[in-house]
Write an enzyme that holds these catalytic residues in place. Sequence first.
Site, short mmCIF file in Angstrom:
data_model
loop_
_atom_site.label_atom_id
_atom_site.label_comp_id
_atom_site.label_asym_id
_atom_site.label_seq_id
_atom_site.Cartn_x
_atom_site.Cartn_y
_atom_site.Cartn_z
N SER A 1 -12.00 13.23 -52.84
CA SER A 1 -13.07 12.53 -52.14
C SER A 1 -13.34 13.26 -50.83
O SER A 1 -12.43 13.72 -50.15
CB SER A 1 -12.74 11.06 -51.94
OG SER A 1 -11.65 10.91 -51.08
N GLY B 1 -15.45 12.18 -48.18
CA GLY B 1 -16.17 11.33 -47.23
C GLY B 1 -17.64 11.26 -47.59
O GLY B 1 -17.99 11.14 -48.77
N ALA B 2 -18.51 11.35 -46.59
CA ALA B 2 -19.95 11.22 -46.82
C ALA B 2 -20.52 12.34 -47.70
O ALA B 2 -21.67 12.26 -48.15
CB ALA B 2 -20.69 11.17 -45.50
N GLY C 1 -19.33 13.06 -50.62
CA GLY C 1 -19.21 12.69 -52.03
C GLY C 1 -17.87 13.04 -52.65
O GLY C 1 -16.83 12.90 -52.00
N GLY D 1 -12.23 4.88 -50.29
CA GLY D 1 -11.41 5.61 -51.27
C GLY D 1 -10.89 4.67 -52.35
O GLY D 1 -10.78 5.06 -53.52
N ASP D 2 -10.56 3.45 -51.98
CA ASP D 2 -10.06 2.48 -52.96
C ASP D 2 -11.16 2.08 -53.95
O ASP D 2 -10.89 1.87 -55.13
CB ASP D 2 -9.50 1.24 -52.26
CG ASP D 2 -8.41 1.63 -51.25
OD1 ASP D 2 -7.68 2.61 -51.52
OD2 ASP D 2 -8.31 0.96 -50.21
N1 LIG Z 1 -20.59 7.57 -44.89
C1 LIG Z 1 -20.58 7.58 -46.24
N2 LIG Z 1 -21.74 7.52 -46.92
C2 LIG Z 1 -21.76 7.52 -48.27
N3 LIG Z 1 -20.64 7.58 -49.03
C3 LIG Z 1 -19.45 7.64 -48.40
C4 LIG Z 1 -19.35 7.65 -46.98
N4 LIG Z 1 -18.03 7.71 -46.64
C5 LIG Z 1 -17.35 7.72 -47.80
N5 LIG Z 1 -18.18 7.68 -48.87
C6 LIG Z 1 -17.82 7.64 -50.28
O1 LIG Z 1 -16.51 7.10 -50.39
C7 LIG Z 1 -15.65 8.02 -51.04
C8 LIG Z 1 -14.25 7.88 -50.47
O2 LIG Z 1 -14.28 8.15 -49.10
P1 LIG Z 1 -13.17 9.03 -48.37
O3 LIG Z 1 -13.24 10.42 -48.89
O4 LIG Z 1 -13.31 8.80 -46.92
O5 LIG Z 1 -11.86 8.34 -48.96
P2 LIG Z 1 -10.41 8.14 -48.32
O6 LIG Z 1 -10.20 9.14 -47.25
O7 LIG Z 1 -9.47 8.14 -49.45
O8 LIG Z 1 -10.53 6.69 -47.71
P3 LIG Z 1 -9.51 5.44 -47.68
O9 LIG Z 1 -8.22 5.90 -48.29
O10 LIG Z 1 -9.41 5.08 -46.25
O11 LIG Z 1 -10.17 4.36 -48.48
C9 LIG Z 1 -16.28 9.37 -50.84
O12 LIG Z 1 -15.89 10.26 -51.86
C10 LIG Z 1 -17.77 9.02 -50.90
O13 LIG Z 1 -18.20 8.95 -52.26
MG LIG Z 2 -7.62 7.23 -49.55
#
Ligand SMILES: Nc1ncnc2c1ncn2[C@@H]1O[C@H](COP(=O)(O)OP(=O)(O)OP(=O)(O)O)[C@@H](O)[C@H]1O
Ligand SMILES: [Mg+2]
Length: 306
Positions: A218, A220-221, A223, A249-250
């Site tokens: 993942s 973040g924003a 994708g 992420g969950d």
């Molecule tokens: N600002 C955003 N706008 C659109 N989609 C987002 C955004 N932030 C996160 N996402 C979506 O959420 C998914 C997971 O986010 P991220 O990569 O931050 O996960 P993470 O770091 O495992 O988070 P956590 O473990 O805190 O839940 C990303 O792959 C994306 O699809």
């Molecule tokens: Mg996570």
Amino acid sequence: VILTVTLNAALDITYGLERVAWNSVNRVDAVDVRAGGKGVNVARVLHALDVDAVVTGLAGGATGAELRAELARAGLRDELVTIAGETRRTVVIAARNGSETTLFNEPGPQVSMEEWRAFEERFRNLVAGAEAVVLSGSLPPGVPLGAYASLGAAAGSPVVLDADGEALRLGLDARPAVVKPNADELGRATGLAVSNLEEIAAAADSVLEAGAQAAVVSLGAEGLLACTRDGHWRARPAQRVEGNATGAGDAATAALVLGLVRGQTWPERLLHAAALSAAAVASPVAGEFDRELYERLLEDVVVEAL
Ligand SMILES: Nc1ncnc2c1ncn2[C@@H]1O[C@H](COP(=O)(O)OP(=O)(O)OP(=O)(O)O)[C@@H](O)[C@H]1O
Ligand SMILES: [Mg+2]
């Protein structure tokens, strides 16, 4: 049913306020208390999608009891194993001004070897009836670092693993069907550089060599990137969503395990994971998502083969 494991469950306390003044007195104007930990959040998202989910893991003390009462109120099936130690709390300070979010995560209670054995026993019983298992989050003190490897090996059904550091690295031995690190977690688990998409894809491929059947990173924003033996795919949200990314992420993990049990193709799984996780950002609380936005985003997330 999908079994979610949360070894370091937490009572999540979210304080809402306009802005934080450090070294000063702050008046909190909104308090939200709920059961948390990554596996609990995954189960909450699945439940909201009308999918049967069972929550297991460890909980103890007064905080554990409060957590379980909240699970019951939310209608989630509770198969947590009771321990002597006190379940941890996490405190989230969510300032609306500048939408800054600050987390304080307690380490979690000490778990004895006997308690761990009791959990393994419960897990073996529960997993026999599960279509898939989600292993996610940190390990509390006392739980062996190889916990996810041994649980994964004991599971007859496919495993989705979302962990960090050694717990993730060692967990690969159990050949999970899917691992879902973010880029930082992927870097820590592999010791490789992850500063651009090419490096991330190379690090994800090394995770496949180490045993995972697929790695979905993942971003973040930006994708998600899926690396599998059948190919690599990239999903991009159509828009950047403003809000609270904790728990996004969950939501992605929930979509990935659901795609697995439903036998979706990789592009379909990524489409749902990107739309659902973006819709989770729009919702202030981890484990919830904006349903209307989810459905709208399903129409315009772009998935491409690399
Ligand atoms: N600002 C955003 N706008 C659109 N989609 C987002 C955004 N932030 C996160 N996402 C979506 O959420 C998914 C997971 O986010 P991220 O990569 O931050 O996960 P993470 O770091 O495992 O988070 P956590 O473990 O805190 O839940 C990303 O792959 C994306 O699809
Ligand atoms: Mg996570």
